[in-house]
Design an enzyme around this catalytic site. Sequence first.
Site, PDB file in Angstrom:
ATOM      1  CG  ASP A   1      -3.474  -3.380   1.093  1.00  0.00           C
ATOM      2  OD1 ASP A   1      -3.006  -4.335   1.728  1.00  0.00           O
ATOM      3  OD2 ASP A   1      -2.967  -2.934   0.039  1.00  0.00           O
TER       4      ASP A   1
ATOM      5  CB  ALA B   1      -0.985  -0.031   1.171  1.00  0.00           C
TER       6      ALA B   1
HETATM    7  O1  MRU Z   1      -1.131  -7.333  -3.185  1.00  0.00           O
HETATM    8  P1  MRU Z   1      -0.082  -6.602  -2.415  1.00  0.00           P
HETATM    9  O2  MRU Z   1       1.234  -7.304  -2.385  1.00  0.00           O
HETATM   10  O3  MRU Z   1       0.041  -5.152  -2.853  1.00  0.00           O
HETATM   11  O4  MRU Z   1      -0.635  -6.580  -0.946  1.00  0.00           O
HETATM   12  C1  MRU Z   1       0.140  -6.012   0.062  1.00  0.00           C
HETATM   13  C2  MRU Z   1      -0.434  -6.175   1.395  1.00  0.00           C
HETATM   14  O5  MRU Z   1      -1.518  -6.657   1.585  1.00  0.00           O
HETATM   15  C3  MRU Z   1       0.360  -5.596   2.521  1.00  0.00           C
HETATM   16  O6  MRU Z   1       0.221  -6.360   3.657  1.00  0.00           O
HETATM   17  C4  MRU Z   1      -0.157  -4.177   2.780  1.00  0.00           C
HETATM   18  O7  MRU Z   1      -0.176  -3.430   1.589  1.00  0.00           O
HETATM   19  C5  MRU Z   1       0.643  -3.463   3.766  1.00  0.00           C
HETATM   20  S1  MRU Z   1       2.227  -3.102   3.087  1.00  0.00           S
HETATM   21  C6  MRU Z   1       3.116  -2.125   4.143  1.00  0.00           C
END
Ligand code: MRU
Length: 322
Positions: free
Chosen positions: A217, A47
Amino acid sequence: MLKPIEWKDNNLVLIDQRKLPNRLDYFRCTTLDELCYAISNMVVRGAPALGVVAAFGVYLGLREGYDSEAIFERLLNTRPTANSIKYVISTMSDVNNPEQAIIYALELLNKDIERNRKIGFYGKDIIKNHYNVITHCNAGALATSGYGTALGVLKAAHDDGINFFVYVDETRPFFQGSRLTAYELLYEKIDFTIICDSAAAFIMKIKNINLVIVGADRIAANGDVVNKIGTYGLAIAAKEHKVPFYVAAPTYTFDFSIDNGYDVLIEYRNDDEIKKVEDLLIAPIEAKALNPSFDVTPAKFISGYITEEGIYSTSGIYKMRR
Ligand code: MRU
């Protein structure tokens, strides 16, 4: 420190996370099209990283002469679940020339690392000597401009000399845990082992697990957390085994326009992510596969939200809102 996002020679250079851990390759974005491709296809993910990259996308789009409204719409449609893209676009709503946009984007790149260091600072005391910790997905440097959120907390504790062990969920289907978190923990020399996502509940039963820590997210006004698919199951297992469950995320992850997590738009990704590993089919080609990329963990499962302002309880979220 790993630098997943760099501004070089007037272009955005990203670590190509699809290639890790086998190759450290870079992906250069010189146009808004290339940048949107990089987001949608997981060259860059996580995110906070998405928010920072979106800010550079506004610059690239304005540089190409696109109208700001069209740029915002394109960026918002790349990956719909993380609040970071929406947040960055709302803070850039008045920006309509490239000079303003690049100043903002570069500022955000640095601010993001600072925020993460603060999250680490406030969160590190929850990790004690000899703790066993489970984490899911990748909430490290690679998911941000640098340092990381959930992994930032672990790094800060490690830097303080705390001795702990991490169980890393592999995080099907894109393997952010086994590919990216494992890569980062090796880099940071933090002791860990990878486990299958489906092993986490049993590991809580047979090992002395003291803590679960994940990123987020988007977090709704009531504290429901939308995060990588599998987070909800992990939280249920943590509750059953009386393991504290912490979420580390910058305050802009909170979306106060959304009452509860079930109102957040969940991204469903291509079924090939489940049916293939790279080009190798691991399921019958005719099989259907359902691939929600995120799930909703109700606030009642969460012990605390570690932010750059300190740790909030669910009942304390109203203070942040104020
Ligand atoms: O699909 P992604 O890899 O973008 O998902 C990422 C996540 O779900 C993380 O846990 C979230 O973005 C937090 S990242 C600091």
